[in-house]
Design a protein around this motif. Structure first.
Motif, short mmCIF file in Angstrom:
data_model
loop_
_atom_site.label_atom_id
_atom_site.label_comp_id
_atom_site.label_asym_id
_atom_site.label_seq_id
_atom_site.Cartn_x
_atom_site.Cartn_y
_atom_site.Cartn_z
N TYR A 1 -4.65 -2.09 0.53
CA TYR A 1 -5.82 -1.96 -0.36
C TYR A 1 -7.11 -2.12 0.43
O TYR A 1 -8.08 -1.42 0.19
CB TYR A 1 -5.73 -2.98 -1.51
CG TYR A 1 -5.12 -2.35 -2.75
CD1 TYR A 1 -3.99 -1.55 -2.65
CD2 TYR A 1 -5.68 -2.51 -4.02
CE1 TYR A 1 -3.43 -0.95 -3.76
CE2 TYR A 1 -5.12 -1.91 -5.14
CZ TYR A 1 -4.00 -1.13 -5.00
OH TYR A 1 -3.45 -0.53 -6.11
N TRP B 1 -12.00 -4.63 -2.84
CA TRP B 1 -11.04 -4.76 -1.74
C TRP B 1 -11.62 -4.28 -0.39
O TRP B 1 -11.04 -4.55 0.64
CB TRP B 1 -9.76 -3.97 -2.05
CG TRP B 1 -8.99 -4.57 -3.18
CD1 TRP B 1 -8.11 -5.62 -3.09
CD2 TRP B 1 -9.00 -4.17 -4.57
NE1 TRP B 1 -7.59 -5.91 -4.33
CE2 TRP B 1 -8.11 -5.03 -5.26
CE3 TRP B 1 -9.66 -3.18 -5.29
CZ2 TRP B 1 -7.87 -4.93 -6.62
CZ3 TRP B 1 -9.42 -3.08 -6.66
CH2 TRP B 1 -8.54 -3.95 -7.30
N GLU C 1 3.87 1.27 -1.61
CA GLU C 1 2.43 1.52 -1.83
C GLU C 1 2.16 3.02 -1.99
O GLU C 1 1.37 3.42 -2.84
CB GLU C 1 1.60 0.93 -0.68
CG GLU C 1 1.53 -0.59 -0.67
CD GLU C 1 0.67 -1.18 -1.79
OE1 GLU C 1 -0.21 -0.50 -2.34
OE2 GLU C 1 0.89 -2.36 -2.12
N GLU D 1 -9.36 -11.68 -9.86
CA GLU D 1 -9.01 -10.25 -9.95
C GLU D 1 -8.51 -9.90 -11.36
O GLU D 1 -8.86 -8.85 -11.90
CB GLU D 1 -7.92 -9.96 -8.92
CG GLU D 1 -7.93 -8.54 -8.40
CD GLU D 1 -7.10 -8.44 -7.12
OE1 GLU D 1 -7.53 -9.00 -6.10
OE2 GLU D 1 -6.02 -7.83 -7.17
N ILE E 1 0.77 -5.78 1.93
CA ILE E 1 0.33 -5.43 0.57
C ILE E 1 -1.20 -5.47 0.48
O ILE E 1 -1.83 -4.55 -0.04
CB ILE E 1 0.99 -6.38 -0.47
CG1 ILE E 1 2.50 -6.18 -0.50
CG2 ILE E 1 0.39 -6.16 -1.86
CD1 ILE E 1 3.29 -7.25 -1.26
N GLU E 2 -1.77 -6.54 1.02
CA GLU E 2 -3.23 -6.69 0.95
C GLU E 2 -3.95 -5.70 1.88
O GLU E 2 -4.99 -5.14 1.53
CB GLU E 2 -3.64 -8.13 1.30
CG GLU E 2 -3.11 -9.19 0.34
CD GLU E 2 -3.76 -9.15 -1.03
OE1 GLU E 2 -3.86 -8.07 -1.62
OE2 GLU E 2 -4.15 -10.23 -1.52
N TYR F 1 8.42 -1.43 -7.86
CA TYR F 1 7.66 -2.27 -6.92
C TYR F 1 7.63 -3.72 -7.41
O TYR F 1 7.85 -4.67 -6.64
CB TYR F 1 6.24 -1.70 -6.78
CG TYR F 1 5.47 -2.14 -5.55
CD1 TYR F 1 6.00 -3.04 -4.62
CD2 TYR F 1 4.18 -1.64 -5.31
CE1 TYR F 1 5.27 -3.42 -3.49
CE2 TYR F 1 3.45 -2.03 -4.18
CZ TYR F 1 4.00 -2.92 -3.28
OH TYR F 1 3.28 -3.30 -2.17
N PHE G 1 0.76 -4.65 -12.06
CA PHE G 1 1.23 -5.03 -10.72
C PHE G 1 0.67 -6.40 -10.32
O PHE G 1 1.41 -7.26 -9.84
CB PHE G 1 0.82 -3.97 -9.68
CG PHE G 1 1.16 -4.38 -8.28
CD1 PHE G 1 2.41 -4.12 -7.74
CD2 PHE G 1 0.24 -5.07 -7.50
CE1 PHE G 1 2.74 -4.53 -6.46
CE2 PHE G 1 0.56 -5.50 -6.21
CZ PHE G 1 1.80 -5.22 -5.69
N PHE H 1 2.30 -9.79 -9.03
CA PHE H 1 2.02 -10.20 -7.65
C PHE H 1 1.80 -11.72 -7.57
O PHE H 1 2.17 -12.36 -6.58
CB PHE H 1 0.76 -9.43 -7.21
CG PHE H 1 0.43 -9.48 -5.75
CD1 PHE H 1 1.41 -9.39 -4.77
CD2 PHE H 1 -0.90 -9.57 -5.34
CE1 PHE H 1 1.08 -9.40 -3.41
CE2 PHE H 1 -1.24 -9.58 -4.00
CZ PHE H 1 -0.26 -9.51 -3.03
N ASP I 1 -2.22 -0.99 -12.16
CA ASP I 1 -2.46 -2.04 -11.16
C ASP I 1 -2.61 -3.41 -11.82
O ASP I 1 -2.26 -4.43 -11.23
CB ASP I 1 -3.67 -1.71 -10.28
CG ASP I 1 -3.51 -2.31 -8.89
OD1 ASP I 1 -2.39 -2.25 -8.35
OD2 ASP I 1 -4.48 -2.85 -8.34
C1 LIG Z 1 -0.19 -1.86 -5.66
C2 LIG Z 1 -1.16 -2.86 -5.14
N1 LIG Z 1 -1.07 -3.22 -3.83
C3 LIG Z 1 -1.98 -4.15 -3.35
C4 LIG Z 1 -2.94 -4.72 -4.14
C5 LIG Z 1 -3.89 -5.68 -3.57
N2 LIG Z 1 -3.77 -6.99 -4.10
C6 LIG Z 1 -2.96 -4.32 -5.47
N3 LIG Z 1 -3.87 -4.80 -6.33
N4 LIG Z 1 -2.07 -3.37 -5.98
#
Ligand SMILES: Cc1ncc(CN)c(N)n1
Length: 221
Positions: free
Chosen positions: A143, A168, A210, A88, A139-140, A115, A50, A54, A47
């Motif tokens: 979580y 989250w 996801e 974060e 996406i948000e 992704y 990721f 993001f 993550d």
């Molecule tokens: C895969 C994923 N999806 C959503 C989030 C939320 N920002 C995250 N941290 N990682």
């Protein structure tokens, strides 16, 4: 009564997929306390990668909001999202060190790479603001819903993982996701059908990515 807002309508229409993403066996295992810590560590490292990918997506969304939005406050909401992502990233570094996860040696797994590649593709100026902000909400929201469930009544989430779930699953993040949903609904209400169709397809793709992402922590990819 028929639902007029698009996002609740889609959550209802694609409920099976939405539930697969927000009630995944991995997060359910956190909630019932049966989670294997090695799976959590794997998620943590993946993550982090990721989230780094993001940030440019959210930056591209900020630019779209600035150029295309009919409401100035959208830019401020998205800017707040970028600030939260900055926080974060620092949190991931601290958490990784707590769990002895070396972030510099993490190799992204296939589901993560795909992704991240998808995220990069939707930074394109050809992706309309309405479609991109809908993706951001989805996406948000995954979580937020997943981790809030790990803190709800009856949860047996291990003490060591409560901070992650809080990150989250807290009410402030819930409110933020609600604001994103309002922005997306407002834009969708005023959009022509082709944009609405693209946004719905976007929600489906995000939910699928996801699910694949969570699957990594179950050794299912
Ligand atoms: C895969 C994923 N999806 C959503 C989030 C939320 N920002 C995250 N941290 N990682």
């Amino acid at each position: 009564m028929e639902e007029k807002l698009m996002i609740p309508k889609w959550v209802n229409k694609h409920n099976e997929l939405y539930t697969a993403a927000t009630r995944h066996p991995f997060t359910l295992s956190i909630r019932d306390g049966s989670v294997v810590f090695s799976a959590f560590k794997l998620w943590l490292g993946q993550d982090y990668i990721f989230v780094r990918a993001f940030v440019p997506f959210v930056a591209s969304l900020l630019l779209k909001a600035w150029k295309e939005s009919d409401d100035d406050s959208d830019v401020e909401v998205i800017l707040g999202g970028i600030a939260a992502l900055n926080d974060e990233i620092s949190w991931f570094k601290r958490e990784a060190s707590k769990w002895s996860v070396s972030l510099s040696s993490i190799v992204p797994q296939k589901a993560n790479l795909e992704y991240c590649r998808f995220l990069e593709s939707i930074t394109s100026p050809e992706v309309e603001y309405t479609v991109a902000v809908t993706a951001f909400w989805a996406i948000e929201a995954v979580y937020q819903e997943s981790y809030a469930h790990c803190l709800s009544d009856g949860a047996k989430t291990p003490e060591e993982l409560k901070e992650t779930c809080q990150r989250w699953g807290n009410d402030g993040f819930g409110q933020y996701c609600h604001t994103l949903q309002n922005i997306a609904n407002r834009r969708l209400e005023k959009s022509p059908e082709d944009i609405v169709l693209k946004a719905e397809a976007m929600v489906i793709r995000v939910l699928e990515y996801e699910v694949e992402f969570w699957n990594m922590s179950r050794g299912e990819t």
